[in-house]
Design a protein around this motif. Structure first.
Motif, PDB file in Angstrom:
ATOM      1  N   LEU A 178       0.858  -1.126  -0.102  1.00  0.00           N
ATOM      2  CA  LEU A 178      -0.074  -0.090  -0.005  1.00  0.00           C
ATOM      3  C   LEU A 178       1.142   1.472  -0.047  1.00  0.00           C
ATOM      4  N   THR A 179       1.911   1.343   0.927  1.00  0.00           N
ATOM      5  CA  THR A 179       2.819   2.335   0.861  1.00  0.00           C
ATOM      6  C   THR A 179       3.416   2.554  -0.648  1.00  0.00           C
ATOM      7  N   LEU A 180       3.897   1.735  -1.241  1.00  0.00           N
ATOM      8  CA  LEU A 180       4.542   1.569  -2.500  1.00  0.00           C
ATOM      9  C   LEU A 180       3.607   2.041  -3.785  1.00  0.00           C
ATOM     10  N   SER A 181       2.399   1.727  -3.524  1.00  0.00           N
ATOM     11  CA  SER A 181       1.300   2.054  -4.357  1.00  0.00           C
ATOM     12  C   SER A 181       1.031   3.695  -4.559  1.00  0.00           C
ATOM     13  N   LEU A 182       1.440   4.414  -3.488  1.00  0.00           N
ATOM     14  CA  LEU A 182       1.333   5.711  -3.713  1.00  0.00           C
ATOM     15  C   LEU A 182       2.301   6.216  -4.441  1.00  0.00           C
ATOM     16  N   ILE A 183       3.698   5.765  -4.335  1.00  0.00           N
ATOM     17  CA  ILE A 183       4.711   6.057  -5.216  1.00  0.00           C
ATOM     18  C   ILE A 183       4.376   5.972  -6.811  1.00  0.00           C
TER      19      ILE A 183
ATOM     20  N   THR B 164       1.188   5.712  -8.143  1.00  0.00           N
ATOM     21  CA  THR B 164       0.126   6.253  -8.480  1.00  0.00           C
ATOM     22  C   THR B 164       0.569   7.918  -8.600  1.00  0.00           C
ATOM     23  N   TYR B 165       0.977   8.633  -7.581  1.00  0.00           N
ATOM     24  CA  TYR B 165       0.877  10.087  -7.449  1.00  0.00           C
ATOM     25  C   TYR B 165       2.193  10.424  -8.199  1.00  0.00           C
TER      26      TYR B 165
END
Lengths: 500, 182
Positions: free
Chosen positions: A393-398, A400-401
C-alpha cells in the motif's frame, strides 16, 4: 548475424547489465513471497521505467516477470503455498518431497526444468519472432483486427468455469477504453463533462489499483500471520541432472508451453493443464502424478517458464499482448513511442536484439543466483502478510501519485483497488479487464480502418483468406465453448470455490 | 495445499450480480447522452457510440446471464439460515477496505503538509500498529522500510514530491536538502 551481435553489444553496457541482474533478483524474491508476485511488482515499477530508455525499462520488467516464475517454486516447496497461482501444481507435487525430507531435490528439479523451459522459449523467441513479423507485413487491417479479437475471445474461453465473469470483466475493460475523446470526430465519450477523464482512464493508476492496492487490501483485511516453514533438507544438486531422465516430459512441456504462450490471451494456466494431462497419460510413472512425481514438477515449472518469453512473440511481431503482464509492458513501448509490430525490426533492430540477449542471459543469472541464495530467499517467503500489505500500500502511492502528480490518478487507483478487492474475493478474473483496456483502442482502430477500406461491408473479414480462417476458427471455438459451458454447468457452490 | 482464496457466499454473489447488472444497464441507457452523434455523412462504423455500445451490451449480457444463473441456483436450492447470517457478515466486510483507503487518502494529504518522509513514517507505523504488529522489532522494521523507500525512490530514482509548508521553518540550506531528498 549482425542483428544478434548488435544485441550482444548492448548487453556490454554496465547499466543495462545491472538493471537485468537487479530485475532478475527482485523477480526471484517477490516471486518467493506469496501475495507479492510479478503483477504487483510490475504495476508498481511501471512508472519508474518511463524515465529509463525502453530497453532498460523492458529489461527490468522482464527480469521481474521471469525471475518471479522461478521464485514462485520456493514457497511452493517450502511452505506448500504457491508463490503465484501458476505454482499450484508445483506445490501439489512438491509436498511429498518435503515430507520425505527431500525439499532440496524438489527445488533443484523445479529450478532446472524452469531453466530449460525458459532458455528454449527464448530461443523460440529469437527464431520465430522475425519470420512472424515478416508474414505480418502482408496483413491488412482486417487480419490485425481479427487477431486482436482472437486474443479477446481466447482470454474468455481460457477461463473455464468462469467464462461469464471473464466476459463481463473483458467488456468492462473494453468500455473503459472508450472513455475520453475518441479520434474519428474528436467528441467526448462518457466523460460527463469531467476534464480529468478527457484523456481516458490512465493505465498506470488502473493497473496499480487493480493489481497492487487490491492485493494490499486483501492482505491487510485478512487474518495475517506467518506460514509454517518446511526445513530445507536433502541434497541440492540431486535434481539438476535428474530432469534429463525425463527428456520427453521436459522438452515436450517446454514445447507446448511455447506454443500456448504464443497464442494471445491463453496464458500459463491452460498450458500447464494441457501438459499435465498428456504427461500423466504418456508417463510410465503416471500413477505417481499428484503424489510427489518428479515429472509433475518438471511439467509445472518448464511450462511456467516457457510461457513468458513466448508471450513476447505476438507482442513484438504483431503488437498484440497475450496476457496481463505483457499488456502492462506495452505501456513502456507506448511511452517511448516504440511501436511493436512488423516495423519494429526495421525501425529498432538494436532494441529487439538487445531484448533477446538480456532474456537469454537473465536465465543464467537467475539459476546461478538461486544455487547460492535459495536459503536466504526462503526467509523472504515467511514474511508476515500484514507487513506485506503495509509495504504494497505504501509503494502504491509512489506508483500512482509520483507518475503524474495528479490527485485524480490516486482516486482512480483507489476506485480500482476497491473494485479489485471485491472481484478478487468473488474469484472474478482481473486479467480480461486489463486486456480489454489495452486492446480496446487497437481493436476499434483496426476495425474502423478495415471497414473504412471496404465502405462498411462486413464481408471484408471473410473475403481475405487469413482473416476468414481466423473468423472460422473463432466461430468454432465460441460454439464449442458455449456447448461445453452448458454441458458442464456446475452448481454455483461448486464453481465459487477456487478450483485451483 | 494451502489455498488462500475465500469461498464466496451465494447471496453475497447475487447482490454483487444485481449491482453489476444495474450499473451496466444504467451505463448502456446513457449511451446516447454520454456520446455525440458524429458526422451524419460518415459511415456507421465511425459512430462514436458504436464501440462503447458494443462493450456495454456485452457487459450487460454477461452480467444478466450471471444474475440469471445466481437466481436459478437459489431457486433450485434455497439459501439456508446459516448462509443468510454468513451473507450479512460478508456484505458488511465490504466496508473493511474503506478504512484502509481512508488512511491512504490521509497519507496523501499529509505528504502535502509534512512532507514525504514524515508522512510515510507516520503512515507505515500507524498501519503496522493498526494491523497488530506492535512490537519494537516491527517498529524498527517500519523505520527500515521507510529508509529503504527514501533511498530507492527519492535518492535513487529521483522521484519528485511536493515541498510541504513544514519545510519552510528550516534555514534555506536545510530546506533545499529536505526538498531534494526527503
Amino acid at each position: 548475424m549482425d542483428f544478434l551481435l548488435t544485441g550482444l553489444m548492448q548487453l556490454a553496457d554496465p547499466w543495462l547489465a545491472g538493471v537485468m541482474v537487479f530485475g532478475a533478483i527482485l523477480g526471484v524474491v517477490v516471486g518467493a513471497i506469496p501475495g507479492a508476485g510479478a503483477a504487483v511488482t510490475i504495476s508498481i515499477l511501471l512508472p519508474s521505467t518511463f524515465g529509463m530508455d525502453p530497453l532498460s525499462g523492458m529489461t527490468l520488467l522482464l527480469g521481474v516477470y521471469c525471475g518471479s516464475a522461478y521464485g514462485s517454486a520456493i514457497p511452493a516447496v517450502l511452505l506448500n503455498t504457491p508463490g503465484s497461482p501458476v505454482a499450484v501444481l508445483t506445490a501439489l507435487e512438491a509436498k511429498p518431497f518435503a515430507d520425505r525430507g527431500e525439499a532440496r531435490r524438489a527445488m533443484s528439479l523445479a529450478y532446472s526444468s524452469s531453466f530449460v523451459g525458459g532458455v528454449l522459449a527464448v530461443l523460440a523467441l529469437m527464431l520465430l519472432t522475425k519470420p512472424l513479423a515478416l508474414i505480418a507485413k502482408n496483413f491488412g487491417s482486417a487480419e490485425f483486427a481479427m487477431l486482436a479479437i482472437s486474443a479477446l475471445v481466447l482470454v474468455v474461453v481460457g477461463h473455464t468455469g468462469r467464462r461469464l465473469e471473464a466476459m463481463a470483466a473483458l467488456a468492462f475493460g473494453l468500455f473503459l477504453a472508450t472513455v475520453g475523446i475518441e479520434t474519428a470526430f474528436s467528441t467526448q465519450r462518457y466523460t460527463f463533462g469531467q476534464t480529468w477523464l478527457l484523456q481516458g482512464i490512465p493505465l498506470v493508476p488502473l493497473v496499480i489499483g487493480l493489481f497492487a492496492m487490491s492485493e494490499a487490501l486483501v492482505q491487510l483485511t485478512g487474518p495475517g500471520g506467518r506460514s509454517k516453514e518446511v526445513p530445507l533438507a536433502g541434497r541440492f544438486f540431486d535434481g539438476f541432472l535428474e530432469v534429463l531422465k525425463y527428456p520427453r516430459t521436459l522438452f515436450g512441456s517446454s514445447f507446448v508451453g511455447i506454443i500456448i504462450g504464443i497464442m494471445p490471451g491463453v496464458g500459463e494456466f491452460l498450458a500447464q493443464q494441457v501438459n499435465y494431462v498428456w504427461a500423466r497419460k504418456l508417463s510410465p510413472e503416471g500413477h505417481l502424478f499428484g503424489k510427489g512425481s518428479p515429472e509433475g514438477i518438471i511439467v509445472s515449472e518448464a511450462t511456467n517458464n516457457a510461457v513468458p518469453p513466448a508471450a513476447l512473440i505476438p507482442m513484438l511481431a504483431l503488437g498484440i499482448p497475450g496476457e496481463e503482464l505483457t499488456a502492462m509492458m506495452l505501456a513502456v513501448f507506448l511511452v517511448h513511442n516504440v511501436i511493436p509490430g512488423p516495423d519494429l525490426f526495421i525501425n529498432r533492430p538494436e532494441f529487439v536484439a538487445g531484448l533477446y540477449w538480456t532474456l537469454l542471459v537473465m536465465n543464467f543469472v537467475i539459476i546461478i543466483f538461486l544455487m547460492f541464495a535459495t536459503k536466504w530467499i526462503a526467509k523472504a517467503a515467511l514474511v508476515d502478510k500484514r507487513f506485506l500489505g503495509v509495504t504494497i500500500l505504501t509503494l502504491s502511492l509512489i506508483g500512482t501519485y509520483a507518475s503524474n502528480y495528479n490527485f485524480s490518478d490516486v482516486g482512480i487507483a483507489m476506485f480500482f483497488g476497491l473494485l479489485g478487492y471485491i472481484l478478487r474475493s468473488h474469484l472474478w478474473p482481473l486479467t480480461p479487464l486489463l486486456l480489454g483496456l489495452v486492446m480496446g483502442p487497437i481493436v476499434e482502430g483496426r476495425l474502423r480502418q478495415a471497414l473504412g477500406g471496404a465502405n462498411g461491408d462486413l464481408g471484408i473479414f471473410v473475403a481475405r483468406p487469413i482473416s476468414a480462417i481466423i473468423v472460422g476458427a473463432l466461430s468454432l471455438l465460441i460454439i464449442l465453448s458455449v456447448r461445453d459451458s452448458l454441458k458442464n454447468r456446475k452448481s454455483r457452490a461448486a464453481w465459487q470455490i477456487n478450483e485451483s | 495445499m494451502v489455498v488462500e482464496e475465500s469461498e464466496a457466499n451465494r447471496l453475497e454473489s447475487l447482490l454483487l450480480n444485481l449491482i453489476f447488472a444495474a450499473v451496466s444497464a444504467v451505463l448502456l441507457g446513457l449511451l446516447f447522452v454520454a456520446t455525440k452523434q458524429g458526422s451524419a455523412n460518415a459511415g456507421w462504423w465511425t459512430r462514436p457510440a458504436l464501440a462503447p455500445g458494443v462493450a456495454l451490451a456485452l457487459l450487460l449480457l454477461a452480467n444478466f446471464l450471471s444474475l440469471l444463473r445466481a437466481v436459478s441456483d437459489l431457486r433450485s436450492a434455497p439459501a439456508t439460515a446459516e448462509e443468510w447470517v454468513d451473507a450479512r457478515a460478508k456484505i458488511a466486510g465490504w466496508l473493511r477496505p474503506f478504512e484502509f483507503l481512508a488512511y491512504f487518502a490521509a497519507y496523501l494529504w499529509a505528504i502535502h503538509v509534512i512532507g514525504y518522509v514524515a508522512a510515510t513514517l507516520a503512515f507505515v507505523l500507524w498501519l503496522l500498529f493498526r494491523v497488530g504488529l506492535r512490537t519494537s522489532v516491527w517498529l524498527l522494521v517500519g523505520v527500515a522500510l521507510v529508509a529503504a523507500l527514501v533511498l530507492i525512490f527519492r535518492m535513487g530514482l529521483g522521484v519528485w514530491m511536493p515541498a510541504p509548508p513544514l519545510y519552510d521553518i528550516f534555514p534555506d540550506g536545510v530546506r533545499e536538502i529536505l526538498i531534494r531528498w526527503f
